[in-house]
Design a protein around this motif. Structure first.
Motif, PDB file in Angstrom:
ATOM      1  N   PHE A  50      95.267 -69.287  65.627  1.00 44.66           N
ATOM      2  CA  PHE A  50      95.576 -67.684  65.907  1.00 44.66           C
ATOM      3  C   PHE A  50      94.897 -67.371  67.296  1.00 44.66           C
ATOM      4  O   PHE A  50      95.540 -66.728  68.184  1.00 44.66           O
ATOM      5  CB  PHE A  50      94.964 -66.818  64.898  1.00 44.66           C
ATOM      6  N   ASP A  51      93.644 -67.791  67.534  1.00 44.21           N
ATOM      7  CA  ASP A  51      92.966 -67.244  68.622  1.00 44.21           C
ATOM      8  C   ASP A  51      93.273 -68.030  69.976  1.00 44.21           C
ATOM      9  O   ASP A  51      93.922 -67.411  71.025  1.00 44.21           O
ATOM     10  CB  ASP A  51      91.582 -67.731  68.668  1.00 44.21           C
ATOM     11  N   LYS A  52      93.742 -69.447  69.593  1.00 37.83           N
ATOM     12  CA  LYS A  52      94.121 -70.073  70.819  1.00 37.83           C
ATOM     13  C   LYS A  52      95.618 -69.885  71.359  1.00 37.83           C
ATOM     14  O   LYS A  52      96.013 -69.705  72.387  1.00 37.83           O
ATOM     15  CB  LYS A  52      94.180 -71.619  70.702  1.00 37.83           C
ATOM     16  N   SER A  59      89.176 -69.172  58.237  1.00 39.26           N
ATOM     17  CA  SER A  59      88.073 -68.384  58.982  1.00 39.26           C
ATOM     18  C   SER A  59      88.291 -69.068  60.490  1.00 39.26           C
ATOM     19  O   SER A  59      89.131 -69.835  60.679  1.00 39.26           O
ATOM     20  CB  SER A  59      86.605 -68.453  58.588  1.00 39.26           C
ATOM     21  N   GLY A  60      87.685 -68.510  61.304  1.00 42.17           N
ATOM     22  CA  GLY A  60      87.585 -69.163  62.853  1.00 42.17           C
ATOM     23  C   GLY A  60      87.345 -70.570  62.914  1.00 42.17           C
ATOM     24  O   GLY A  60      87.478 -71.246  63.681  1.00 42.17           O
ATOM     25  N   GLY A  61      86.213 -70.934  61.804  1.00 40.80           N
ATOM     26  CA  GLY A  61      85.526 -72.329  61.990  1.00 40.80           C
ATOM     27  C   GLY A  61      86.166 -73.014  60.837  1.00 40.80           C
ATOM     28  O   GLY A  61      85.782 -74.282  60.680  1.00 40.80           O
ATOM     29  N   ALA A  96      92.250 -61.779  56.119  1.00 42.71           N
ATOM     30  CA  ALA A  96      92.615 -60.315  56.326  1.00 42.71           C
ATOM     31  C   ALA A  96      94.149 -60.259  56.838  1.00 42.71           C
ATOM     32  O   ALA A  96      94.710 -59.216  56.954  1.00 42.71           O
ATOM     33  CB  ALA A  96      92.105 -59.655  57.452  1.00 42.71           C
ATOM     34  N   ASN A  97      94.755 -61.429  56.988  1.00 41.91           N
ATOM     35  CA  ASN A  97      95.913 -61.400  57.692  1.00 41.91           C
ATOM     36  C   ASN A  97      96.963 -60.925  56.684  1.00 41.91           C
ATOM     37  O   ASN A  97      97.196 -61.092  55.361  1.00 41.91           O
ATOM     38  CB  ASN A  97      96.427 -62.987  57.908  1.00 41.91           C
ATOM     39  N   SER A  98      97.796 -59.938  56.786  1.00 40.37           N
ATOM     40  CA  SER A  98      98.845 -59.146  56.084  1.00 40.37           C
ATOM     41  C   SER A  98      99.865 -60.037  55.435  1.00 40.37           C
ATOM     42  O   SER A  98     100.102 -59.858  54.282  1.00 40.37           O
ATOM     43  CB  SER A  98      99.186 -57.704  56.781  1.00 40.37           C
ATOM     44  N   GLY A 140      92.117 -63.343  68.230  1.00 44.59           N
ATOM     45  CA  GLY A 140      93.780 -63.275  68.300  1.00 44.59           C
ATOM     46  C   GLY A 140      94.466 -63.015  66.996  1.00 44.59           C
ATOM     47  O   GLY A 140      95.567 -62.476  66.968  1.00 44.59           O
ATOM     48  N   GLY A 141      93.804 -63.103  65.873  1.00 39.39           N
ATOM     49  CA  GLY A 141      94.392 -62.944  64.539  1.00 39.39           C
ATOM     50  C   GLY A 141      94.790 -61.495  64.499  1.00 39.39           C
ATOM     51  O   GLY A 141      95.974 -61.459  64.127  1.00 39.39           O
ATOM     52  N   PRO A 142      93.868 -60.612  64.312  1.00 39.89           N
ATOM     53  CA  PRO A 142      94.514 -59.280  64.252  1.00 39.89           C
ATOM     54  C   PRO A 142      95.695 -58.806  65.283  1.00 39.89           C
ATOM     55  O   PRO A 142      96.569 -57.998  64.706  1.00 39.89           O
ATOM     56  CB  PRO A 142      93.240 -58.446  64.607  1.00 39.89           C
ATOM     57  N   GLY A 187      87.243 -65.377  54.373  1.00 37.09           N
ATOM     58  CA  GLY A 187      87.163 -65.625  55.750  1.00 37.09           C
ATOM     59  C   GLY A 187      88.025 -64.566  56.320  1.00 37.09           C
ATOM     60  O   GLY A 187      88.910 -64.037  55.983  1.00 37.09           O
ATOM     61  N   GLY A 188      87.809 -64.678  57.686  1.00 37.60           N
ATOM     62  CA  GLY A 188      88.752 -63.791  58.491  1.00 37.60           C
ATOM     63  C   GLY A 188      90.158 -63.891  58.522  1.00 37.60           C
ATOM     64  O   GLY A 188      90.674 -62.650  58.550  1.00 37.60           O
ATOM     65  N   VAL A 189      90.858 -64.956  58.224  1.00 34.29           N
ATOM     66  CA  VAL A 189      92.201 -64.932  58.261  1.00 34.29           C
ATOM     67  C   VAL A 189      92.801 -64.274  57.100  1.00 34.29           C
ATOM     68  O   VAL A 189      93.863 -63.966  56.749  1.00 34.29           O
ATOM     69  CB  VAL A 189      92.512 -66.477  58.678  1.00 34.29           C
ATOM     70  N   ILE A 209      97.925 -60.820  66.907  1.00 29.12           N
ATOM     71  CA  ILE A 209      99.145 -61.415  66.311  1.00 29.12           C
ATOM     72  C   ILE A 209      99.876 -60.726  64.897  1.00 29.12           C
ATOM     73  O   ILE A 209     100.793 -60.917  64.936  1.00 29.12           O
ATOM     74  CB  ILE A 209      98.915 -63.191  66.195  1.00 29.12           C
ATOM     75  N   ASP A 210      98.786 -60.738  64.083  1.00 30.70           N
ATOM     76  CA  ASP A 210      99.361 -59.944  62.808  1.00 30.70           C
ATOM     77  C   ASP A 210     100.161 -58.670  63.252  1.00 30.70           C
ATOM     78  O   ASP A 210     101.089 -58.425  62.715  1.00 30.70           O
ATOM     79  CB  ASP A 210      97.964 -59.544  62.020  1.00 30.70           C
ATOM     80  N   LYS A 211      99.361 -57.684  64.124  1.00 26.33           N
ATOM     81  CA  LYS A 211     100.249 -56.545  64.449  1.00 26.33           C
ATOM     82  C   LYS A 211     101.396 -56.653  65.072  1.00 26.33           C
ATOM     83  O   LYS A 211     102.515 -56.214  64.914  1.00 26.33           O
ATOM     84  CB  LYS A 211      99.188 -55.673  65.268  1.00 26.33           C
ATOM     85  N   THR A 250      85.936 -60.900  56.656  1.00 29.36           N
ATOM     86  CA  THR A 250      85.149 -61.262  57.842  1.00 29.36           C
ATOM     87  C   THR A 250      83.654 -61.567  57.599  1.00 29.36           C
ATOM     88  O   THR A 250      83.335 -60.823  56.562  1.00 29.36           O
ATOM     89  CB  THR A 250      85.431 -60.272  59.214  1.00 29.36           C
ATOM     90  N   ASP A 251      83.118 -61.944  58.736  1.00 32.76           N
ATOM     91  CA  ASP A 251      81.545 -62.328  58.288  1.00 32.76           C
ATOM     92  C   ASP A 251      80.645 -61.065  58.032  1.00 32.76           C
ATOM     93  O   ASP A 251      80.673 -60.128  59.023  1.00 32.76           O
ATOM     94  CB  ASP A 251      81.101 -63.080  59.420  1.00 32.76           C
ATOM     95  N   ASN A 252      79.754 -61.074  56.853  1.00 30.00           N
ATOM     96  CA  ASN A 252      79.127 -59.885  56.599  1.00 30.00           C
ATOM     97  C   ASN A 252      77.876 -60.410  55.815  1.00 30.00           C
ATOM     98  O   ASN A 252      78.024 -61.512  55.086  1.00 30.00           O
ATOM     99  CB  ASN A 252      79.861 -58.692  55.850  1.00 30.00           C
TER     100      ASN A 252
HETATM  101  O1  KG4 Z   1      85.341 -65.176  58.929  1.00 31.55           O
HETATM  102  P1  KG4 Z   1      85.183 -64.795  60.381  1.00 31.55           P
HETATM  103  O2  KG4 Z   1      84.945 -63.601  60.504  1.00 31.55           O
HETATM  104  O3  KG4 Z   1      84.095 -65.772  60.944  1.00 31.55           O
HETATM  105  C1  KG4 Z   1      84.162 -66.998  61.067  1.00 31.55           C
HETATM  106  O4  KG4 Z   1      83.470 -67.533  60.184  1.00 31.55           O
HETATM  107  O5  KG4 Z   1      84.908 -67.823  61.633  1.00 31.55           O
HETATM  108  O6  KG4 Z   1      86.742 -65.327  60.829  1.00 31.55           O
HETATM  109  C2  KG4 Z   1      87.184 -64.882  62.225  1.00 31.55           C
HETATM  110  C3  KG4 Z   1      88.507 -65.546  62.312  1.00 31.55           C
HETATM  111  C4  KG4 Z   1      89.234 -65.412  63.981  1.00 31.55           C
HETATM  112  O7  KG4 Z   1      89.645 -66.563  64.303  1.00 31.55           O
HETATM  113  C5  KG4 Z   1      90.225 -64.419  63.798  1.00 31.55           C
HETATM  114  O8  KG4 Z   1      91.177 -64.513  64.746  1.00 31.55           O
HETATM  115  C6  KG4 Z   1      90.621 -64.449  62.386  1.00 31.55           C
HETATM  116  O9  KG4 Z   1      89.383 -64.573  61.992  1.00 31.55           O
HETATM  117  N1  KG4 Z   1      91.217 -63.124  62.025  1.00 31.55           N
HETATM  118  C7  KG4 Z   1      92.519 -63.140  61.639  1.00 31.55           C
HETATM  119  C8  KG4 Z   1      92.902 -61.590  61.296  1.00 31.55           C
HETATM  120  N2  KG4 Z   1      91.624 -61.116  61.391  1.00 31.55           N
HETATM  121  C9  KG4 Z   1      90.718 -61.862  61.710  1.00 31.55           C
HETATM  122  N3  KG4 Z   1      93.469 -63.866  61.618  1.00 31.55           N
HETATM  123  C10 KG4 Z   1      94.739 -63.744  61.272  1.00 31.55           C
HETATM  124  N4  KG4 Z   1      95.161 -62.254  60.820  1.00 31.55           N
HETATM  125  C11 KG4 Z   1      94.303 -61.249  60.819  1.00 31.55           C
HETATM  126  N5  KG4 Z   1      94.851 -60.227  60.703  1.00 31.55           N
END
Ligand code: KG4
Ligand code: ZN
Length: 344
Positions: free
Chosen positions: A170-172, A140-142, A275-277, A183-185, A271-273, A187-189, A303-305
């Motif tokens: 990804f974000d940086k 994830s982001g953290g 979701a990366n395809s 940044g993740g979504p 975690g958010g990452v 960069i993925d696209k 992602t967080d929910n």
């Molecule tokens: O789990 P999350 O919603 O929040 C935290 O607990 O951090 O994750 C957010 C992170 C962000 O850094 C975002 O850039 C990344 O998940 N993220 C992705 C994608 N979608 C979200 N990273 C890579 N590819 C994705 N498709």
């Protein structure tokens, strides 16, 4: 059994109702992406304020979507769960005070949940037959963690990141390339239009450990951009594709090797990452060769929910109901580590 859960650890305000830990009755998420977008990262003070502004309508919408009213909570809801860490202190406090108030007013047990456990269990909400043991990759982001999940509440953390989390990298990199936040979504696209072979970035495997490190890779991208002069769209797409490939190769290789070494037949990501395809495709491809099953939550549950907090809260609650009667002694823990709560 119905658990009502609240999640506010970072920049998503969320409330959910989940039946028996597995069936989502409602899961409302309000994202603060627009609030933090112009700063290219989460601003803690703004996150707390946005949680305070949004928590009431998010909570009411979650009840409404589950066809419940505040008057039904006493009769229908069994316990209230909330994220008590890790996360931003001010953001966590909003969730804790909300959950504590609901618990007090309705005389319901209050279950404190580790945010990481939410990510560990989120796939259970979509795969009814899935249960431990399995290897969990939380990205994830953290956080970037490989965790052996022996049973509900029984964990061994194999490795974490030494510096940047995968999502943070990804974000940086997105910020450096003047793209948008998160940044993740993006960069993925963009990676889909680029060629990952054109630039060779390092793969930070850190063998023989199960740890991760993404700051060196990030620096390699910085240096490449500095020495490249003006960047056109196709060059940006190539940088995105090459960077993403390096992150994904590292995550997928370490995950599959850990599953083999510790004889785990199931790999579950969260975690958010997650979701990366490319990460999803690579894991499925590599796992298939090793006869390992991969469980991928839908992107909305990566992602967080709050539904993932309800799921984790359910298993924690049924393991020791008496412990959660007293709602008065709770506190938030911004630096909370993953700990087992089951010794079976
Ligand atoms: O789990 P999350 O919603 O929040 C935290 O607990 O951090 O994750 C957010 C992170 C962000 O850094 C975002 O850039 C990344 O998940 N993220 C992705 C994608 N979608 C979200 N990273 C890579 N590819 C994705 N498709
Ligand atoms: Zn998270």
């Amino acid at each position: 059994m119905i658990i009502l859960a609240i999640e506010t650890s970072c920049d998503e305000t969320s409330a959910a109702l989940v039946m028996n830990g597995r069936r989502i009755l409602s899961n409302v998420v309000s994202s603060q992406e627009k609030v933090h977008g112009k700063y290219f990262g989460v601003v803690p003070e703004l996150a707390s304020r946005a949680h305070i502004e949004n928590i009431n309508w998010v909570y009411e919408a979650a009840l409404k979507n589950a066809r419940l009213t505040t008057n039904d909570i006493k009769k229908r809801v069994d316990a209230v769960a909330y994220t008590h860490g890790p996360g931003l202190a001010g953001a966590l406090l909003v969730g804790q005070v909300t959950a504590q108030t609901i618990s007090y007013l309705n005389d319901k047990p209050l279950v404190d949940v580790n945010h990481l456990e939410g990510h560990i269990y989120s796939a259970l909400l979509e795969y009814p037959g899935l249960c431990p043991p399995y290897l969990s990759l939380i990205v994830s982001g953290g956080h970037t963690e490989l965790v052996l999940v022996y049973d509900y509440g029984r964990y061994k953390v194999l490795g974490s990141t030494r510096d940047d989390a995968a999502g943070e990298a990804f974000d940086k990199v997105a910020k450096m390339l003047n793209l948008s936040y998160p940044g993740g979504p993006v960069i993925d696209k963009l990676s889909k239009k680029g060629n990952p072979e054109k630039i060779k970035f390092p793969r930070p495997y850190l063998w023989p450990t199960w740890e991760f490190s993404f700051s060196g890779l990030k620096t390699a991208v910085v240096n490449f951009v500095k020495n490249s002069g003006a960047l056109d769209k196709s060059k940006v797409a190539d940088i995105c594709a090459a960077f993403q490939q390096a992150v994904v190769d590292t995550l997928a290789e370490k995950t599959i090797q850990a599953a083999k070494k510790f004889k785990m037949k199931k790999v579950v990501i969260g975690g958010g990452v997650a979701a990366n395809s490319l990460l999803r495709d690579e894991l499925v491809k590599r796992a298939k060769k090793e006869k390992i099953e991969v469980y991928l939550p839908s992107r909305a549950l990566c992602t967080d929910n709050a539904s993932m907090i309800a799921c984790a809260g359910y298993y924690k609650y049924i393991s020791g109901k008496k412990k959660y009667k007293n709602w008065k002694t709770r506190k938030i823990e911004p630096n909370l580590k993953l700990k087992s709560w089951h010794n079976r």
